[in-house]
Enzyme design. Sequence first.
Site, PDB file in Angstrom:
ATOM      1  CE  LYS A  19      32.583  44.339  41.393  1.00  0.00           C
ATOM      2  NZ  LYS A  19      32.008  43.046  41.746  1.00  0.00           N
ATOM      3  CG  ASP A  29      35.799  49.059  35.260  1.00  0.00           C
ATOM      4  OD1 ASP A  29      35.266  49.284  36.360  1.00  0.00           O
ATOM      5  OD2 ASP A  29      35.598  48.026  34.600  1.00  0.00           O
ATOM      6  CG  PHE A  61      35.836  41.168  34.739  1.00  0.00           C
ATOM      7  CD1 PHE A  61      35.539  40.024  34.015  1.00  0.00           C
ATOM      8  CD2 PHE A  61      34.813  41.785  35.433  1.00  0.00           C
ATOM      9  CE1 PHE A  61      34.242  39.504  33.986  1.00  0.00           C
ATOM     10  CE2 PHE A  61      33.517  41.278  35.418  1.00  0.00           C
ATOM     11  CZ  PHE A  61      33.232  40.125  34.690  1.00  0.00           C
TER      12      PHE A  61
HETATM   13  N1  PLP Z   1      34.290  46.127  35.958  1.00  0.00           N
HETATM   14  C1  PLP Z   1      34.967  45.664  37.003  1.00  0.00           C
HETATM   15  C2  PLP Z   1      36.321  46.208  37.303  1.00  0.00           C
HETATM   16  C3  PLP Z   1      34.413  44.666  37.822  1.00  0.00           C
HETATM   17  O1  PLP Z   1      35.113  44.209  38.871  1.00  0.00           O
HETATM   18  C4  PLP Z   1      33.122  44.177  37.534  1.00  0.00           C
HETATM   19  C5  PLP Z   1      32.523  43.109  38.350  1.00  0.00           C
HETATM   20  O2  PLP Z   1      33.212  42.339  38.985  1.00  0.00           O
HETATM   21  C6  PLP Z   1      32.437  44.699  36.438  1.00  0.00           C
HETATM   22  C7  PLP Z   1      33.048  45.677  35.670  1.00  0.00           C
HETATM   23  C8  PLP Z   1      31.053  44.218  36.103  1.00  0.00           C
HETATM   24  O3  PLP Z   1      30.168  44.640  37.071  1.00  0.00           O
HETATM   25  P1  PLP Z   1      28.752  43.902  37.293  1.00  0.00           P
HETATM   26  O4  PLP Z   1      29.060  42.510  37.720  1.00  0.00           O
HETATM   27  O5  PLP Z   1      28.057  44.729  38.324  1.00  0.00           O
HETATM   28  O6  PLP Z   1      28.032  43.936  36.001  1.00  0.00           O
END
Ligand code: PLP
Length: 401
Positions: free
Chosen positions: A253, A224, A140
């Site tokens: 986050k 990520d 994700f």
């Molecule tokens: N990447 C990872 C690993 C995530 O857990 C998330 C959100 O849960 C995102 C990207 C996307 O982040 P955002 O919801 O702040 O756009």
Amino acid sequence: MSTDENTLLAFGERYLYQNYRQAPMVLSHGKGVEVWDTSGKRYLDMTAGVAVNALGHAHPAWVGAVSDQAGRLAHVSNYFFNEPNLHLAKRVVEATGMTRVLFCNSGTEAIEACLKLVRRHFHDNGAPERTRIIAFDKAFHGRTMGALAATGQATYRDGFGPLGPVTHVPFGDLDAVRAAISGDVAAVLVEPVQGEGGVVPAPAGFLAGLRALCDQRGVLLIADEIQTGVGRTGRFLAMEHSGVKADAVALAKGLGGGFPIGAMLCQAHLANALPPGSHGTTFGGNPLASAAALAVLDTLDKEHLLQRAQASGEHLNGRLMGLMKKYPQKLVATRGLGLLQALETANTVDTRALVGLLREEGLLVTIAGGQALRFSPPLVVTREQLDEAVAIVDKVVGGLS
Ligand code: PLP
């Protein structure tokens, strides 16, 4: 004048775009690891806003920093420097061992910045054909079009194609990555622990193997760390557990502890890939967001939260393991790193209904990977609070038919 909870819920039903599945309660305030809804019911918060509220709710250092900055200078745009942002840039670059940082407002924006960085790097270095990203099944990375293209789950992708050139391969399968690296591949994008995919840590040696493979084939490695970064796993970056340094890292986050901020960090060889005008955002790194993030970084150090996340994570994992042994028909696995832990339920268990029952008993958790309860509490959580959470799961799972 406060509005009663049912009236508020009716506003949500009538006016909000109905694309979230929100629980039927309205949160009103919080303190540390506890939150209360508008009916006065108290919950133990093992979600921390999905790994965001690293310091818990209303931490005095965070509240003080945000209030003070709000009264001084909230926003100026990127036409000008601002004080907290410059301090934050230094702190976050030093904490990650990267060279430069570009701020944005969310995780998905941090991923977009990484994708544009990689695209432009190869474009300007005589390899414009390198546009493809390798990402992983169940990954994700967010929901804007670029980040969504890298996300490896049909539920998020369906109906939004065509999406950019991304090849998805099984997480942990180095041979599959090797086979997928063709002449048009620019980068491999990886979560050191797949968060939304079910809290799945990379298998031993996988990240080091990716690093070596990327180096051999002239491909960039992007981490990520949106869910795993800023101390969540007991190190500032989860990649540190395997001693691997990516070429670029996405953070969000936990960085703002509840204030929206994201960051793309990169090593020196990518430092000039995005020249002025090629990327940016109005709010990125504004004084208010930067002050919030600085308060997070200060408090991580002052309260030794990395060490605490590591120790608390081990404690929680041990307790979840105990539950699994107690209910082998209902609970089938535990896994995680630091304070990102999962308890997987048997597929005979309706996990969504279980989350609802836990909420009724005063415990907030989220689901990851369809069948796992995810525990991502504030890093300030105590053993007593973790034990209280586990006791609620014990009681509720023990009562399942
Ligand atoms: N990447 C990872 C690993 C995530 O857990 C998330 C959100 O849960 C995102 C990207 C996307 O982040 P955002 O919801 O702040 O756009």
